[in-house]
Design an enzyme around this catalytic site. Structure first.
Site, mmCIF file in Angstrom:
data_model
loop_
_atom_site.group_PDB
_atom_site.id
_atom_site.type_symbol
_atom_site.label_atom_id
_atom_site.label_comp_id
_atom_site.label_asym_id
_atom_site.label_seq_id
_atom_site.Cartn_x
_atom_site.Cartn_y
_atom_site.Cartn_z
ATOM 1 N N TRP A 156 -0.721 -52.745 48.117
ATOM 2 C CA TRP A 156 0.126 -53.220 49.245
ATOM 3 C C TRP A 156 -0.169 -52.380 50.623
ATOM 4 C CZ3 TRP A 156 2.824 -49.023 50.913
ATOM 5 C CH2 TRP A 156 3.087 -48.016 49.993
ATOM 6 N N ASN A 157 -0.776 -51.108 50.608
ATOM 7 C CA ASN A 157 -0.680 -50.157 51.756
ATOM 8 C C ASN A 157 -1.804 -50.884 52.738
ATOM 9 O OD1 ASN A 157 -2.717 -49.611 49.687
ATOM 10 N ND2 ASN A 157 -2.783 -47.570 50.508
ATOM 11 N N LYS A 180 -5.480 -60.849 42.297
ATOM 12 C CA LYS A 180 -3.990 -60.650 42.349
ATOM 13 C C LYS A 180 -3.751 -59.785 43.445
ATOM 14 C CE LYS A 180 0.321 -59.783 40.874
ATOM 15 N NZ LYS A 180 0.501 -58.631 42.045
ATOM 16 N N PRO A 181 -2.978 -60.430 44.605
ATOM 17 C CA PRO A 181 -2.562 -59.189 45.536
ATOM 18 C C PRO A 181 -1.328 -58.515 45.089
ATOM 19 C CG PRO A 181 -1.799 -61.332 46.211
ATOM 20 C CD PRO A 181 -2.735 -61.722 44.906
ATOM 21 N N ALA A 182 -0.957 -57.531 45.829
ATOM 22 C CA ALA A 182 0.269 -56.982 45.522
ATOM 23 C C ALA A 182 1.517 -57.522 45.710
ATOM 24 C CB ALA A 182 0.481 -55.444 46.390
ATOM 25 N N GLY A 234 -5.354 -48.891 43.084
ATOM 26 C CA GLY A 234 -3.738 -48.743 42.868
ATOM 27 C C GLY A 234 -3.474 -47.193 42.114
ATOM 28 N N SER A 235 -2.401 -47.103 41.734
ATOM 29 C CA SER A 235 -2.157 -45.838 40.917
ATOM 30 C C SER A 235 -2.920 -45.590 39.807
ATOM 31 C CB SER A 235 -0.668 -45.657 40.715
ATOM 32 O OG SER A 235 -0.439 -46.491 39.549
ATOM 33 N N GLU A 256 -10.179 -47.553 41.825
ATOM 34 C CA GLU A 256 -10.044 -46.551 42.872
ATOM 35 C C GLU A 256 -8.542 -46.314 42.761
ATOM 36 O OE1 GLU A 256 -8.155 -45.538 46.220
ATOM 37 O OE2 GLU A 256 -8.849 -47.306 46.998
ATOM 38 N N LEU A 257 -8.386 -45.054 42.547
ATOM 39 C CA LEU A 257 -6.701 -44.685 42.144
ATOM 40 C C LEU A 257 -6.302 -43.872 43.050
ATOM 41 C CD1 LEU A 257 -7.502 -44.449 38.107
ATOM 42 C CD2 LEU A 257 -6.950 -46.410 39.604
ATOM 43 N N CYS A 290 -4.408 -44.021 50.480
ATOM 44 C CA CYS A 290 -4.829 -43.203 49.122
ATOM 45 C C CYS A 290 -5.452 -41.910 49.341
ATOM 46 C CB CYS A 290 -5.481 -44.231 48.201
ATOM 47 S SG CYS A 290 -6.723 -44.836 49.169
ATOM 48 N N GLU A 387 1.151 -36.944 43.993
ATOM 49 C CA GLU A 387 0.615 -37.531 45.380
ATOM 50 C C GLU A 387 1.860 -37.971 46.000
ATOM 51 O OE1 GLU A 387 -2.366 -41.104 46.808
ATOM 52 O OE2 GLU A 387 -1.745 -41.233 44.910
#
Length: 474
Positions: A156-157, A180-182, A234-235, A256-257, A290, A387
């Site tokens: 979402w960012n 699949k978007p946030a 994401g996370s 990409e976390l 991130c 984080e």
């Protein structure tokens, strides 16, 4: 929400070229983080809807892969032009659902248009090479071929750039995709997908599934054998779960976390530049990036000077609605994000941190947290390990090069790192010493066209850039 092109505000998902509701008939609300107003209700989809999207992508994959690269480039170029033509409306949609100021929304789209132009050109270069064999009378031919059906899960960012980075690269290489978007920011992705259809994307090439409770969608995308490539941003916690699920069908995976990015300010640095750039990076998008700076390591000789200057930058921010021109910082995305920041700051204060400015919510609204500078930080605080993902700059003091490199690498993450120095020898040495997928020397953020990804638990694989753009999707 006042838009010139009202078609951009979609209230349905996209499967096989059709705008559809969920098979269950259920919906969820997309909410403006500034004032908690409901923007629109969207379909709450699940396993059956995702299977339908996968089937559509599977049906479309051969015809799309067989298309000449020039045809794919033409569609992507037209798509980019439509985005540019509708830029103001797209900025309003992004700011309304995500919160960042319009200027930052514009910057995100401008970056994305640059990437689209690059990837459109790459559609012409899905080629291989001829290699010398170990036998003098033979040659080895290496070819790139698309995976076929791919899946992308976006955060979402950065709801425009992360979506476009995935779908345009995949499509340029000849793949089809289920996106699949946030759940917090799906409207930007839907508007982008609508313009892709208008640009001429054949049905089934891009499908968008939606849900506020995405477990069923994620499970289907990661375990269905038709999906051969899975890309997630994401996370780390969720990334590990999805990574394990992908193992059941041995998918190609790009993750990409999370990050715990350090900034190092050496005593010979340009302190004005270091303070201005690091403050700009730290407080952009409320720190919800991130690759944002999580730990500020400043040499004891310039510590006080740096703190004074970055505090001034923090205090200069204007908090409010992202739709107002004067606003430089909008709300955070949701209550969970603000509560996490509050907990981390409280932990640091309890263990001896000093609040130089900020350190609390702001009267602008429930999801506003003030730009915060913390000093007297120590390694036993949660903020050193976790984080932050919020507008908090935690500043640590160091004495020696050896000490700070050890501290910078003292984390399970390794997504990005930054340092400021005028010493060329140090610049080369530290660049290689930092365990990070990307290193910025005398710059905080603003990365170019290189491949992007992390060390350690910050991810797997590389995307973007000339080196990784095609290889990631072939």
């Amino acid at each position: 929400m006042k838009l010139k092109n009202t078609e951009l505000l979609r209230d349905k998902a996209l499967i096989n070229g059709q705008w559809v509701v969920a098979k269950s008939g259920q919906t969820f609300d997309v909410v403006n983080p500034y004032d908690a107003e409901v923007i629109v209700a969207l379909p709450e989809m699940g396993e059956a809807d995702t299977k339908a999207a996968i089937a559509a992508a599977d049906m479309a994959k051969k015809a799309w892969a067989d298309r000449d690269g020039t045809e794919r480039k033409t569609i992507i170029d037209k798509w980019a032009q439509l985005i540019e033509d509708n830029m103001q409306d797209l900025m309003i949609i992004l700011t309304t659902e995500q919160g960042k100021p319009l200027a930052q929304a514009k910057g995100e789209y401008e970056y994305s248009l640059n990437r689209m132009s690059f990837m459109a050109g790459e559609a012409l270069r899905v080629h291989g090479q001829t290699l010398q064999s170990i036998s003098p009378d033979k040659r080895s031919i290496v070819v790139r071929q698309p995976f076929g059906v791919t899946a992308g899960v976006a955060p979402w960012n950065f709801p425009a750039s992360t979506v476009l980075n995935k779908i345009v690269a995949a499509i340029a290489a000849g793949n089809t995709m289920i996106l699949k978007p946030a759940q917090d920011t799906p409207l930007t992705a839907l508007a982008i997908a609508y313009l892709g259809e208008e640009a001429g994307l054949p049905k089934g090439v891009l499908n968008v599934v939606l849900a506020d409770q995405p477990k069923a969608i994620g499970t289907e995308l990661t375990t269905n054998p038709i999906v051969r490539k899975f890309s997630f941003t994401g996370s780390t916690v969720i990334g590990k779960l999805l990574y394990a699920q992908c193992a059941s069908t041995v998918k190609n995976v790009a993750l990409e976390l999370g990050g715990n990015s350090p900034l190092i300010v050496y005593p010979d640095a340009d302190i004005d530049a270091a303070a201005a750039q690091s403050a700009g990076m730290k407080f952009t998008n409320c720190g919800q990036i991130c690759v944002n700076i999580n730990r500020f390591f400043v040499h004891e000789d310039v510590y006080d000077e740096f703190v004074t200057k970055i505090v001034a930058h923090a205090k200069a921010h204007v908090l409010g609605s992202g739709l107002e021109a004067k606003t430089t910082m909008g709300p955070m995305i949701n209550e969970k994000g603000v509560a996490k920041v509050e907990d981390l700051v409280a932990d640091a204060i309890a263990k001896g941190a000093k609040v130089e400015t900020g350190g609390q919510r702001n009267a602008a609204g429930e999801l506003f947290y003030e730009p915060t500078i913390l000093t007297n930080m120590s390694t036993d605080m949660r903020m050193y390990r976790e984080e932050i993902f919020g507008p908090v700059a935690a500043i640590y003091k160091f004495k020696s090069d050896e000490e700070v490199i050890k501290m910078a690498n003292d984390t399970e993450y390794g997504l990005a790192a930054y340092f400021f120095t005028r010493d060329l020898s140090r610049a080369w040495k530290v660049s290689y010493a930092l365990e990070s997928g990307t290193v910025g020397v005398n710059i905080a953020g603003g990365f170019g066209g290189g491949p992007f990804g992390g060390y350690k638990e910050s991810g797997v694989g590389r995307e973007q850039g000339r080196v990784a753009a095609l290889d990631a999707w072939c």
